[in-house]
Every structure is written in structure tokens, then in C-alpha cells.
Design a protein around this motif. Structure first.
Motif, PDB file in Angstrom:
ATOM      1  N   HIS A   9       7.423   2.331   4.438  1.00 34.66           N
ATOM      2  CA  HIS A   9       6.015   2.695   4.408  1.00 34.66           C
ATOM      3  C   HIS A   9       6.104   4.158   3.793  1.00 34.66           C
ATOM      4  CE1 HIS A   9       4.555  -0.343   7.457  1.00 34.66           C
ATOM      5  NE2 HIS A   9       5.171  -1.085   6.463  1.00 34.66           N
ATOM      6  N   TYR A  53       4.441   7.378   2.311  1.00 32.25           N
ATOM      7  CA  TYR A  53       2.984   8.133   2.281  1.00 32.25           C
ATOM      8  C   TYR A  53       3.304   9.697   2.138  1.00 32.25           C
ATOM      9  CZ  TYR A  53       0.660   4.311   3.902  1.00 32.25           C
ATOM     10  OH  TYR A  53       0.058   3.016   4.456  1.00 32.25           O
ATOM     11  N   PHE A  91       1.659   1.849   0.958  1.00 33.48           N
ATOM     12  CA  PHE A  91       1.491   3.182   0.432  1.00 33.48           C
ATOM     13  C   PHE A  91      -0.105   2.962  -0.139  1.00 33.48           C
ATOM     14  CE2 PHE A  91       1.766  -0.134  -3.211  1.00 33.48           C
ATOM     15  CZ  PHE A  91       1.300   0.589  -4.253  1.00 33.48           C
ATOM     16  N   GLN A 123       4.159   5.687  -8.723  1.00 33.42           N
ATOM     17  CA  GLN A 123       4.708   4.981  -7.584  1.00 33.42           C
ATOM     18  C   GLN A 123       5.176   3.456  -8.031  1.00 33.42           C
ATOM     19  OE1 GLN A 123       2.916   5.551  -3.350  1.00 33.42           O
ATOM     20  NE2 GLN A 123       1.251   6.365  -4.850  1.00 33.42           N
ATOM     21  N   TRP A 138       5.854  -4.521  -3.434  1.00 35.58           N
ATOM     22  CA  TRP A 138       4.901  -3.616  -2.770  1.00 35.58           C
ATOM     23  C   TRP A 138       3.550  -4.513  -2.398  1.00 35.58           C
ATOM     24  CZ3 TRP A 138       0.452  -3.712  -5.436  1.00 35.58           C
ATOM     25  CH2 TRP A 138       0.351  -4.167  -6.972  1.00 35.58           C
TER      26      TRP A 138
END
Length: 510
Positions: free
Chosen positions: A302, A304, A345, A411, A422
Motif C-alpha cells: 500500500h 501513500y 493507493f 503512479q 493495482w
């Protein structure tokens, strides 16, 4: 020499030249994307290869090199305050100490009868078939469904309520009809595996302190895996536990659970993808969580940039640059070990979102996060959770929306093309725009993908998104030029070859 012999010799020579030319074209070095990345251009992702082996998924025109493109169905079967604040705002008139902060205290505050009434309404309405169809139309091909253990294993002394399974099965039915693959994710364990509200119970985690907790976790996992077998044409992955905390538990103890869970899952579902979380370890430590004997396994990480005191102070350019830096070791692991899926994300780079740090805890951005920030932490002289950093997306400036698109593009350029895929967190929210996939696509800062696989190299070397003027280049300019040259040369060679063959056949005796 006869004319036919002369022509035949000439044509034979031309054919030899043609063969040599084709060999030279094929010998050209590959473009950067096809030689170094796990993009859809050249390398099949682990999940994609499994998809190719199963033909009854209902997905249209997907090939064996389509990555996971997914969204989390979070906040439904395990509620979180930031995803649907209205469930918790009903308690705000109470003293602070009596305000529920997670599903455990939510259910305890209402009592089982009223908690079940409110939650059944929530399960029935917060995720609908229309939501799944909307996401599928934008290119989503997977969904990840977080589930608390209490849907499978609930004791009388726990305030939670069950009854989620019919609603989960309804989502599976929709997914089957629409053509979505599903990952079932055990998101909360008995005793809490991390102490966060996303485990169902905020506070001090107690999960591995008791063998009873572990056994109950495995029991829930057994029942979840049996659902995967029952819905084998829909459920392709099982995540055995979301975000167990390395800060609370020894890594060796978490790995021991992973190994035990692997044997359990494999005894029930030999072919389902076995997915583990990285426990917040750095990628160079991930091999300690993986057993060499495992098959069909994926690492979930994960990523962030807003839950860190330094990162929330970075400017927009630095946030975008940080994407590649944070993913560098992730892609190395993906190429050298099991595949990696970015299971969570978002588009957020600040922590202004209501309840994102937990109900009643404030934000770093405004300097109100208890025990963390005693002064504002942001890239500006003054910090305010309004305008671009508020909850009303209609107040966003064009500049900020452009940044959100660039940040998401940065990303996806890695997660979509370098890794197994993802899952965006989350499919929708009640008032958190940067965390809302459906809203992001609608507003243009999340791109739509074609419903089919990413184009292969013989078709195109760029992907053009319907909702943007920009493109995602999957090769460098040099690679693009080289590809176009190869494509043109192949075309000329094929056409020449056909012409030579036809001429030659006209001279052959019959």
C-alpha cells in the motif's frame, strides 16, 4: 540459360535477401519498455497468465497480458469513518469519550438490533450493480472486497453483527454478470491485527497474543476460501490478512501465520492466487515474508504519501517525483521474486480528509493531529483544509485538478505497466474526492482504460485515454521510432515477399 531458370535464380536471390532483411529487423534490440518492464507490451503478469488459463470469466477481449486494474469495495462490509462519515456523525452530540470510532464501538453504541438494521441498509445501498458497471466501463477488471472476520466467525460477547454474506454473494453475482474478477480480502482479524479502525477495532492490537485469535482467523479464512471455490469463475484471489503490523508483531511470527495460512488455503483452493501484505516492511525485507515453496502468490503493498510528517510538506513536483523513488525497490522485487500488486493507493497528498487519521484525531496539515503535530505541516506558509484541500471537489482549481491527474498518471505508469497491477482505494466515498475512484474518473483526474487489454506492440505503442488530451507513452521516443521502423520494414518485407511468391508461382510448371 532458359528464361525460367534465370528468373528462378533471380527470385531465389531476392528471397534470400528478403530472409536476411527480416532476420536483421528481428535482431534489432528491443525498445526500452519491452526489455526492462513488465508492461503489457511484452511480459505477461502473473495474474494475467492465470486469467489466460481460465476462459469463462466473462471479460471481453482480455489477453494474457492485461494487468489487474482494480478498485477496493472498502467501507462496506467493514465500515470506516472516513469513507461514510454519516454513519458516525449521528453520535457527535455525545461526549467525546462516548463517540464511536470504528465498527466495534459503532455496534456497541447502537446495540445489535439497531446496528444490524443500519448496517443492512448500508450493505444494501452503498455498493450497487450500477457502481460496478460504471467502473467496468472505465476499464476496471478486478475488485477487492475487504471483509471483517465477524462475517464468518462471531461470538456472543462481541458487539459486531453478522449477516454480510448474502450481500457479498450479491456482489459476486453482479461481478459474474459484468465480467469482473474478485479478490476476497480478510481485512479485520480477532483482536485486531494493527489497532487501526480499518481492522474493525481501533486501539491496542491483540491478534497474535492469543492462539484462539489465530485459530479464529484461520477459521474465517477457511470459510472465505470455500466461497472462492464455490465462485471459482469469479473469485481469483484470496488476501489472507490486511496490514498486520510489523511494529506490534515479530516478522517471524507474521511469516509463521502466513505459512500456516498458505497450507490451509492450498488444501481448499489449489489454484487461487494467494496474496499477502508486506506488513509495512521495506521491499528489501520482503523476502523474509515469502516461502520459496509457494506458488501462485502475490505481494500486496500500500503506497501513500500523506501519512508521514515529511511527505505532507512536499510540493507537488516532489510528490510526483517521489512516486518513482518509492516504487524503485518494489519493481526490483517484482522482477526477482513473486509479483507485486499495489493493493491500495489514492490521489491524496494531504491528510485533510475528514476522519482520515481516525475519527476525532485532526490532521497534520492544520497541526491538530493528536500526539503527532503541534504545528501545521504543509508546503505553504499557512495551511487550511479548504478549497483545493477541502471536501468539496467543485471548489478545486483547474491547477489542482491537473496536478491530481499528473499524480495519478505517475503512479499508474508504474503500477499498471511495471507490476502485476493495482487496486485504487476506494471505489466511492461520501465526501473524500481524492479517494473516490468513480468521482475521479467522472471529473477526469483518473484515466479511463479501454475495456480490452493494453495494446500489444504490433498494434500501438501508446495508450490514449478517452478523457484526456495527453497520452501514456509505454516506450521512449527512441523506442517509438524504432518500433515504427520495424513495423514499416516488416510491412514492406511481407508485401515484397508476397509479390515475389506470386511471380515465382506464375513461372512454375503445372
Amino acid at each position: 540459360m532458359k528464361l525460367s531458370s534465370l528468373v528462378g535464380s533471380t527470385i531465389s536471390g531476392l528471397l534470400l535477401v528478403l530472409v536476411l532483411a527480416l532476420m536483421a529487423v528481428e535482431a534489432l534490440p528491443p525498445s526500452p519498455a519491452s526489455s526492462e518492464s513488465k508492461s503489457a507490451l511484452s511480459v505477461s503478469t502473473p495474474v494475467a497468465m492465470a486469467s489466460a488459463a481460465v476462459s469463462d470469466t466473462g471479460l471481453e477481449n482480455e489477453s494474457d497480458n492485461t494487468p489487474i486494474r482494480g478498485a477496493n469495495i472498502g467501507g462496506v462490509f467493514l465500515i470506516e469513518p472516513f469513507i461514510k462519515p454519516s454513519l458516525f456523525d449521528q453520535f457527535l452530540s455525545r461526549d467525546k469519550a462516548d463517540i464511536p470510532v470504528d465498527e466495534w464501538t459503532f455496534s456497541a453504541a447502537l446495540g445489535k438490533v439497531e446496528a444490524k438494521r443500519q448496517l443492512e441498509e448500508h450493505w444494501d445501498t452503498f455498493v450497487t450493480r450500477d457502481h460496478l458497471e460504471t467502473m467496468a466501463e472505465s476499464g476496471v477488471n478486478w475488485i477487492r472486497i475487504p471483509i471483517g472476520y465477524w462475517a464468518f466467525n462471531l461470538t456472543d460477547d462481541e458487539p459486531y453483527v453478522d449477516g454480510q454474506l448474502p450481500y457479498i454473494q450479491r456482489v459476486l453475482e453482479w461481478s459474474r454478470d459484468i465480467g469482473l474478477k474478485v479478490e476476497l480480502d480478510l481485512h479485520g482479524a480477532p483482536g485486531s491485527q494493527n489497532g487501526y479502525d480499518n481492522s474493525g477495532r481501533r486501539g491496542v492490537p491483540e491478534w497474535l497474543h492469543s492462539r484462539i485469535n489465530v485459530d479464529r482467523t484461520l477459521d474465517a479464512l477457511t470459510k472465505m476460501t470455500k466461497i472462492a471455490v464455490e465462485w471459482s469463475d469469479v473469485v481469483y484471489g484470496i488476501q489472507i490478512l490486511n496490514e498486520p503490523s510489523r511494529w506490534k508483531w515479530e516478522v517471524k511470527d507474521i511469516f509463521a501465520f502466513y505459512n500456516e495460512a498458505y497450507d490451509l488455503v492450498r488444501s481448499i483452493a489449489p489454484d487461487v492466487w494467494f496474496m499477502i501484505h508486506d506488513t509495512f516492511l521495506s521491499p528489501n525485507e520482503w523476502p523474509t515474508l515469502v516461502a520459496p515453496r509457494w506458488t501462485q502468490a502475490l505481494m500486496d503493498t500500500h503506497i501513500y504519501q500523506m501519512f508521514d510528517n515529511y511527505m505532507v510538506t512536499m510540493n507537488e513536483t516532489t510528490h510526483i517525483d517521489m512516486v518513482a523513488k518509492m516504487a524503485e525497490d518494489v519493481t526490483k522485487f517484482d522482477k526477482s521474486n513473486i509479483g507485486v500488486v499495489v493493493g491500495e493507493f489514492s490521489a491524496a497528498t494531504h491528510d485533510c480528509t475528514k476522519y482520515i487519521n481516525g475519527l476525532g484525531r485532526g490532521s497534520r496539515w492544520e497541526g491538530t493531529l493528536e500526539g503527532v503535530a503541534d504545528h501545521p505541516l504543509c508546503p505553504f506558509a499557512t495551511c487550511s483544509c479548504t478549497g483545493d484541500y477541502g471536501s468539496n471537489y467543485t471548489e478545486y482549481s483547474e491547477h489542482y485538478k491537473s496536478f491530481l491527474r499528473s499524480y495519478i498518471d505517475a503512479q499508474l505508469a508504474i503500477y499498471d505497466q511495471e507490476l502485476a497491477g493495482w487496486f485504487f482505494w476506494n471505489f466511492r466515498t461520501e465526501g473524500a474526492p481524492e479517494w473516490d475512484y468513480i468521482l475521479g474518473v467522472e471529473q477526469g483526474w483518473i484515466p479511463s482504460f479501454p475495456r480490452t487489454a493494453m495494446p500489444k506492440i504490433e498494434e500501438s505503442s501508446v495508450v490514449v485515454f478517452d478523457d484526456a488530451q495527453t497520452t501514456h507513452a509505454t516506450t521512449s521516443n527512441a523506442g517509438e521510432s524504432q518500433y515504427q521502423f520495424i513495423k514499416s520494414t516488416r510491412g514492406i518485407a511481407v508485401n515484397l515477399g508476397m509479390a515475389v511468391a506470386i511471380a515465382y508461382s506464375m513461372l512454375l510448371p503445372f
